[in-house]
Enzyme design. Structure first.
Site, short mmCIF file in Angstrom:
data_model
loop_
_atom_site.label_atom_id
_atom_site.label_comp_id
_atom_site.label_asym_id
_atom_site.label_seq_id
_atom_site.Cartn_x
_atom_site.Cartn_y
_atom_site.Cartn_z
N GLU B 126 5.67 9.85 -1.35
CA GLU B 126 5.38 11.12 -0.67
C GLU B 126 3.99 11.00 -0.06
OE1 GLU B 126 5.70 14.21 -3.56
OE2 GLU B 126 7.79 13.74 -4.03
N ALA B 129 1.85 10.76 -3.01
CA ALA B 129 2.31 9.94 -4.13
C ALA B 129 2.88 8.62 -3.61
CB ALA B 129 3.38 10.68 -4.93
N ASP B 239 11.47 -3.59 -10.64
CA ASP B 239 11.54 -4.90 -11.30
C ASP B 239 12.64 -5.76 -10.67
OD1 ASP B 239 9.54 -4.19 -13.00
OD2 ASP B 239 10.82 -3.87 -14.76
N GLN B 278 -3.96 -34.76 13.55
CA GLN B 278 -3.99 -34.60 12.10
C GLN B 278 -4.35 -33.16 11.69
OE1 GLN B 278 -6.84 -36.91 9.74
NE2 GLN B 278 -5.08 -37.83 8.73
N GLY B 340 -2.85 -19.81 22.53
CA GLY B 340 -2.79 -18.60 23.37
C GLY B 340 -1.39 -18.04 23.48
N GLU B 363 6.97 -1.39 -1.60
CA GLU B 363 7.49 -1.59 -2.96
C GLU B 363 6.37 -1.96 -3.93
OE1 GLU B 363 11.83 -2.94 -1.55
OE2 GLU B 363 11.53 -3.11 -3.70
#
Lengths: 262, 383
Positions: B126, B129, B239, B278, B340, B363
């Site tokens: 929210e 939140a 989880d 390289q 570029g 998340e």
């Protein structure tokens, strides 16, 4: 509606190499795919089944590894698959191939429609589909780009076939054989459940003994086609490009054409 | 590297790879510009059975788990980190039902999600939140045989497009996190509307919207778990879902590397391919190494989740943290290797950099992941 779809396993054209010594395709180590035109045939068959019920049977004649092509067709939603394979069939031309496949279709029995791709991308003959219908004495419509209507009760179907100038609408009794062009649909991707099924399904394998074939009409011996020579045609010479404004070009062109005539 | 996938996992991976290559890659740039929702791709995923790869066969899925979801998300994200979210964010919205749903709730909601007929979304965030999930101000008042929802959820992935929403609301605000509960809310419920669609930096093919609840009545059987258990539902859901975000980050990074390898081989400077320098080679080697490390970590985490392991918060957070930080770094380096051209929107690489950023934020921000990791680490050490 029971539908038989004839497919061919071909080398992937994005990976074609020619043996410079023999001027033939190098087939070993080349990735094989379902002939792209046959993908449209499979898709159309599955769509018809989804609409009218029945089952889709995939048929191919080829070496044992052609089983991979059959499993791929199952993953797309076909119900059964049959591999016609035997050393006795080796060297078959389009006549012997279509004869052998027609015998396999006889053995399948209950079949309302046969669908083939318009041609295979390796041989490019476009003969096997129509050849099967000739051996079965069954009507055929080649280069179908749309199935307009299928009437199961009257046993007829109406299709649009492509011609060079446009298209024709043809009504045919069922059973019949059609060959399809790429304009007919957009083939789907396999589904996960289809892929799982394709791993487990048993592929029927039929050899010469399983089919009611005349040994004189199969394989190399049964093939009237004789390949005399295979060669890579020389690249086309660059044309002549005339430059200048319209007037200059037209004068030059007229002069050149006069020179050609004399 | 060979991760010893099962035959079915290889099928999932190959199918997702094929869809990404043939169907998503050609349209990714257009979706990025338009910001429309990729329903045509969702249909392809549905027809291919990929929407049910983490759902039990009993409910119409194919019975896989976290590993299958991770593999598919990775492959799809290689082509577009936004489009892949239609699947991954649906999984996020579905996990609360998978983990806490009653048999009746599972039978009602999972089959349509598994078949791809419906998408799902999870709503906790929210305006006030986000990281502090306990500050949820959306309320759910119990009145007889139903609850009445009031409040606004913000930045909800799949918002407006999904049919099934799992929403965290407070049944008792005085109790804070212990007063939260999770509800299943169906699109079309009176009093449930959608707010504005956000205009985002990246993952633009994904829909992000507000959910607005105004005296929205939902039947009491739509409560997931227990009253007061809403925070637990959210934490257990994260989880499970965090390896999915990690897989999205992994796919974005791998997709960027694939394009970059192609580019540096073609690009010529000083009369030779820039891949012969390289300095460029070392950057490529570092990118490849970091990607592979993330992949190994994510796959191991997904397998652990699929084994039914219980204490997974720390490892799940580690996978999300590592993979998303890796993806951000890697995509910045890939833009650098394009020079570029990398900065130009005509080239596809800058999109990967924009898409990667969100994986460090949503998340659970990576700061929250670090808190979770540290908290668990310290708990383990003292016990």
């Amino acid at each position: 509606m029971n539908i038989v779809i004839c497919i061919k396993q071909v080398p992937d054209t994005t990976d074609v190499r020619i043996d410079p010594e023999t001027n033939t395709l190098i087939r070993s180590g080349v990735v094989c795919i379902i002939n792209p035109f046959d993908m449209y045939a499979i898709e159309e068959g599955i769509r018809l089944k989804e609409k009218f019920g029945g089952k889709v049977i995939i048929l191919t004649m080829g070496p044992p590894q052609a089983e991979d092509a059959l499993r791929e067709a199952i993953s797309l939603g076909a119900d059964e698959a049959i591999l016609v394979s035997d050393r006795a069939f080796a060297g078959s031309d389009t006549w012997a191939t279509s004869y052998t496949l027609s015998k396999a279709i006889n053995k399948i029995g209950d079949c309302d429609l046969i669908i083939c791709g318009k041609q295979a991308i390796d041989g490019d003959t476009a003969q096997v589909g129509p050849g099967i219908s000739a051996h079965l004495d069954m009507p055929q419509v080649a280069y179908v780009k749309r199935i307009e209507e299928v009437d199961g009760s009257k046993k007829i179907m109406r299709v649009e076939r492509m011609t060079e100038e446009g298209y024709e609408i043809i009504e045919s009794p069922l059973p019949c054989l059609i060959t399809v062009v790429k304009e007919i649909n957009e083939p789907r991707l396999p589904s996960l459940k289809g892929k799982m099924r394709s791993k487990k399904i048993e592929i029927k394998k039929w050899g010469a003994k399983d089919l009611d074939v005349d040994p004189a009409l199969i394989g190399l011996n049964g093939s009237p086609t004789k390949v005399v020579r295979i060669f890579t045609p020389p690249p086309r010479k660059k044309g002549q490009i005339l430059e200048g404004d319209a007037k200059e070009i037209s004068i030059k062109l007229v002069e050149l054409l006069k020179g050609d005539i004399t | 590297m060979d991760y010893l996938l099962t035959e079915e996992q290889i099928m999932v991976r190959d199918l997702a790879r094929q869809i990404a290559k043939e169907k998503i890659k050609p349209v990714a740039a257009q979706y990025d510009v338009d910001g429309t929702f990729p329903w045509d791709i969702v249909k392809i995923l549905a027809d291919s059975d990929l929407c049910g790869i983490y759902i039990d066969e009993k409910y119409g899925g194919t019975g896989g788990g976290s590993m299958e979801l991770v593999l598919a998300t990775e492959e799809l994200s290689k082509a577009c980190g936004g489009i892949s979210l239609a699947l991954a964010a649906t999984a996020l919205g579905t996990y609360p039902i998978l983990l806490f749903g009653t048999e009746a709730q599972k039978e009602k909601y999972l089959p349509d999600i598994a078949k791809g007929k419906k998408l799902a979304a999870f709503a906790i965030t929210e305006a006030g939140a986000g990281s502090d999930a306990s500050a949820v101000a959306t309320t759910a008042d119990k009145k007889g045989d139903h609850y009445v929802l009031n409040g606004t959820k913000q930045w909800i992935t799949n918002g407006g497009e999904a049919d099934t929403y799992t929403v965290v609301a407070s049944v008792d605000r005085r109790k804070g996190a212990r007063g939260a509960a999770t509800f299943i809310v169906e699109k079309g419920t009176p009093g449930f509307e959608f707010g504005k669609k956000e205009d985002k930096m990246g993952i633009r093919a994904s829909a992000t919207r507000e959910l607005v609840f105004t005296d929205c009545k939902i039947p009491k059987e739509n409560l997931l778990g227990k009253e007061g258990g809403g925070f637990i539902v959210a934490m257990k859901t994260f989880d499970q879902s965090r390896p999915g975000v990690a897989a999205q980050a992994l796919g974005i990074a791998q997709g960027a590397l694939d394009l970059t390898v192609e580019y540096v081989k073609e690009r010529k400077q000083f009369g030779k391919s820039v891949s012969s320098f390289q300095g460029v080679q070392f950057m490529l080697a570092d990118i490849a190494t970091e990607i592979e490390a993330a992949r190994a970590l994510i796959y191991a985490t997904a397998r652990m989740l699929d084994s039914g392991a219980k204490k997974v918060a720390k490892d799940s957070a580690i996978a999300k943290l590592f993979a998303s930080d890796m993806a951000m770094k890697v995509t910045v380096d890939c833009v650098q290797l394009f020079g570029g051209y990398g900065y130009m929107r005509d080239y596809p690489i800058e999109k990967y950099m924009r898409d990667a950023k969100i994986t460090q934020i949503y998340e659970g921000t990576n700061q929250i992941q670090r808190s979770i990791i540290a908290l668990n680490l310290l708990k383990e050490k003292t016990s």
